[in-house]
Design a protein around this motif. Structure first.
Motif, PDB file in Angstrom:
ATOM      1  N   SER B  30      51.789  32.104  33.500  1.00  0.00           N
ATOM      2  CA  SER B  30      51.945  32.908  34.719  1.00  0.00           C
ATOM      3  C   SER B  30      53.404  33.312  34.936  1.00  0.00           C
ATOM      4  O   SER B  30      53.689  34.188  35.747  1.00  0.00           O
ATOM      5  N   PHE B  74      47.948  35.918  38.401  1.00  0.00           N
ATOM      6  CA  PHE B  74      47.695  34.653  37.707  1.00  0.00           C
ATOM      7  C   PHE B  74      47.380  33.554  38.734  1.00  0.00           C
ATOM      8  O   PHE B  74      46.599  32.648  38.462  1.00  0.00           O
ATOM      9  N   ASN B  77      43.805  33.468  39.551  1.00  0.00           N
ATOM     10  CA  ASN B  77      43.056  32.809  38.492  1.00  0.00           C
ATOM     11  C   ASN B  77      43.170  31.285  38.626  1.00  0.00           C
ATOM     12  O   ASN B  77      42.179  30.563  38.526  1.00  0.00           O
ATOM     13  N   SER B  78      44.418  30.831  38.891  1.00  0.00           N
ATOM     14  CA  SER B  78      44.630  29.382  39.018  1.00  0.00           C
ATOM     15  C   SER B  78      43.859  28.829  40.204  1.00  0.00           C
ATOM     16  O   SER B  78      43.189  27.792  40.092  1.00  0.00           O
ATOM     17  N   GLY B  80      41.256  30.020  41.777  1.00  0.00           N
ATOM     18  CA  GLY B  80      39.816  30.068  41.532  1.00  0.00           C
ATOM     19  C   GLY B  80      39.378  28.987  40.566  1.00  0.00           C
ATOM     20  O   GLY B  80      38.386  28.289  40.799  1.00  0.00           O
ATOM     21  N   THR B  81      40.153  28.819  39.497  1.00  0.00           N
ATOM     22  CA  THR B  81      39.782  27.827  38.479  1.00  0.00           C
ATOM     23  C   THR B  81      39.827  26.414  39.063  1.00  0.00           C
ATOM     24  O   THR B  81      38.933  25.593  38.806  1.00  0.00           O
ATOM     25  N   GLY B 160      40.610  34.538  44.603  1.00  0.00           N
ATOM     26  CA  GLY B 160      40.166  33.634  43.526  1.00  0.00           C
ATOM     27  C   GLY B 160      39.333  32.495  44.082  1.00  0.00           C
ATOM     28  O   GLY B 160      38.277  32.149  43.530  1.00  0.00           O
ATOM     29  N   VAL B 173      35.149  33.167  37.698  1.00  0.00           N
ATOM     30  CA  VAL B 173      36.539  33.465  38.066  1.00  0.00           C
ATOM     31  C   VAL B 173      37.223  34.203  36.920  1.00  0.00           C
ATOM     32  O   VAL B 173      37.903  35.219  37.121  1.00  0.00           O
ATOM     33  N   GLN B 174      37.009  33.692  35.699  1.00  0.00           N
ATOM     34  CA  GLN B 174      37.612  34.351  34.527  1.00  0.00           C
ATOM     35  C   GLN B 174      37.067  35.770  34.372  1.00  0.00           C
ATOM     36  O   GLN B 174      37.786  36.682  33.975  1.00  0.00           O
ATOM     37  N   PHE B 177      38.880  38.224  36.573  1.00  0.00           N
ATOM     38  CA  PHE B 177      40.310  38.410  36.269  1.00  0.00           C
ATOM     39  C   PHE B 177      40.636  39.835  35.787  1.00  0.00           C
ATOM     40  O   PHE B 177      41.601  40.435  36.256  1.00  0.00           O
TER      41      PHE B 177
END
Lengths: 257, 259
Positions: B30, B74, B77-78, B80-81, B160, B173-174, B177
């Protein structure tokens, strides 16, 4: 080549092609990324063709299409490397190694699936590009040269990624497959011709073999072939080197299997 | 009651920050990817500053804002993951059996993203200044850049978290993206809006809130204090953060009820 080789290649190719077209998580990123690049840069940067020194007669849309064609071809190969790594993680590859009568056919099968993936993406991008004003100045021979270069680079990228995947045998190897290709692609004259590059990217582009390929692709598109022999020489050399790399990967995987 | 809430938020925030920062695979790309693209694009596209009307003679200064927004993507993404991991591992199920308040859970989860956003913003700012980007608005302007950058990180982080809470899987989530990247690509990322030649692209960029986030940061780097650009930047980032936060809270309520 023996019948066993082709039987294995056909089986592996069919499985991967089937997985690709029936899994949206594979199809969508493969299509979206080159498409976004094309739309964003052909649309957003179209004014670049008014910069003094920009001498590409076919226009900026065609200029960007040359890059996106190469990107889609190479990433079609890289994404196939991801599939190889996934097959190792799931244990499928070990079973495949035991069952295959000719293990070279496994790599050939992955290559066939990489080719189909890339052709599918390239076809879609070409349609979008034609709608957006792609100006194909080249004739049939130019187009043959253009797409042959793309196919060779697709093979080189796939063989490189497969070599990495077969050595590391984990999905975590993704960045190791992606990053070198990403750097090779983006350290070439991507958005402006080579003469308009400045700074360290200009220096890097002069050593980057992809610069030759990209300039040749743009020459074919424009109908004014340029640096054809060096570009094909570089492409064939890359394929030859990556064939050896992938063969080493296969040997490494065989030892473990 | 109030001290309970602070305690809950504090504990979850600590967990979220530590968890985010302990994952180099989340932190490093990121920061490295946006910087790499900044370096490549600013060198590759420097000749575009010759286009009449281009606001600066350094594409590096123009492109610096992209790194902040890309870093925030990014973060989405983080966030959400991380939330999806909590759902998939059953952590959220166990939390739902405790008297934990939903707002504490949401604020705690987002703290990790803000910590990551702060590291990103300070790094991008430091690299920008180190490589010659003059921040026209001065030191106070740099502080506002960090604030706007955090607001953008929060906005995308909430999106996310919403996707993760709604779907419950990291895969979803991915999958979302690339759409975030589409929003960045279809903005005034590469050229100022008034220099975009293609009509439909200019229209899309004009309706795209990401354009105003970029222009808010860019104004502080290139122009100095531009009230309109800043107001639009904060309104778009803050507005998106509020809408996404409300959506994520609603999704959390539904998920807790299901649990």
């Amino acid at each position: 080549m023996s019948r066993g080789f082709w039987a294995v290649a056909r089986g592996v190719a069919w499985r991967n092609i089937h997985n690709f077209f029936t899994n949206p998580a594979m199809v969508i990123p493969a299509l979206l990324f080159p498409l976004f690049f094309f739309i964003a840069f052909a649309g957003g940067l179209s004014r670049v063709d008014s910069i003094p020194g920009f001498d590409y007669a076919a226009g900026y849309t065609t200029f960007v299409y040359g890059f996106v064609l190469l990107q889609a071809s190479m990433f079609g190969g890289i994404f196939t490397g991801f599939s190889v790594a996934r097959d190792f993680e799931s244990g499928f590859s070990r079973r495949l190694m035991l069952a295959a009568s000719h293990r070279g056919g496994i790599v050939a099968g992955y290559w066939l699936s990489a080719l189909v993936r890339a052709l599918f993406t390239v076809a879609l991008i070409t349609v979008v590009a034609l709608v957006a004003g792609l100006d194909l100045g080249g004739g049939a021979v130019d187009l043959l040269g253009l797409y042959t270069l793309a196919v060779l680079l697709n093979a080189a990228a796939m063989l490189f990624a497969t070599g990495v995947a077969m050595r590391l045998r984990t999905m975590q190897a993704g960045p190791a497959m992606q990053m070198p290709m990403f750097l090779l692609l983006f350290l070439a004259p991507v958005w402006v011709p080579y003469d308009l590059l400045t700074g360290w990217v200009h220096a890097a582009a002069s050593f980057n073999p992809i610069t030759l390929v990209l300039e040749s692709i743009r020459g074919f598109l424009e109908g004014d072939p340029t640096k054809v022999l060096p570009a094909f020489g570089v492409a064939l050399l890359l394929v030859a080197v990556t064939v050896l790399w992938a063969r080493g990967g296969l040997r490494s995987a065989e030892r473990v299997a | 009651m109030k001290s309970d809430l602070f305690l809950q938020v504090g504990m979850l925030a600590r967990r979220s920050v530590v968890r985010t920062l302990r994952q180099p695979a989340m932190v490093v790309p990121s920061i490295v990817f946006p910087l790499m693209l900044l370096s490549i694009n600013s060198s590759g596209l420097d000749s575009t500053t010759q286009i009449p009307g281009f606001p600066t003679n350094s594409y590096f200064e123009f492109a610096l804002a992209i790194a902040f927004v890309q870093g925030a993507l990014f973060s989405a993404n983080s966030a959400g993951t991380n939330v999806a991991n909590d759902i998939e591992s059953g952590f959220l199920n166990r939390l739902s059996l405790t008297p934990l308040r939903r707002i504490a859970l949401m604020m705690g989860q987002l703290s990790g993203i803000l910590a990551l956003g702060l590291i990103q913003a300070l790094t991008f700012l430091g690299v920008g200044v180190l490589f010659g980007a003059g921040i026209e608005a001065g030191v106070a302007g740099a502080a506002v850049i960090v604030l706007l950058s955090l607001t953008i990180s929060l906005a995308f982080g909430c999106i996310g978290a919403f996707v993760a809470l709604r779907t419950g899987t990291g895969e979803a989530v991915q999958g979302v993206f690339p759409l975030f990247f589409a929003a960045l690509f279809l903005s005034s990322m590469a050229l100022p809006r008034d220099l975009i030649e293609i009509g439909w692209f200019q229209t899309v960029a004009t309706y795209n809130p990401v354009s105003y986030m970029l222009e808010g940061i860019r104004s502080l780097v290139i122009t100095g204090w531009d009230g309109e650009a800043l107001a639009l930047g904060f309104a778009c980032a803050g507005g998106l953060a509020l809408v996404a936060l409300a959506a994520a809270s609603s999704a959390l309520r539904t998920r807790m009820v299901r649990t």
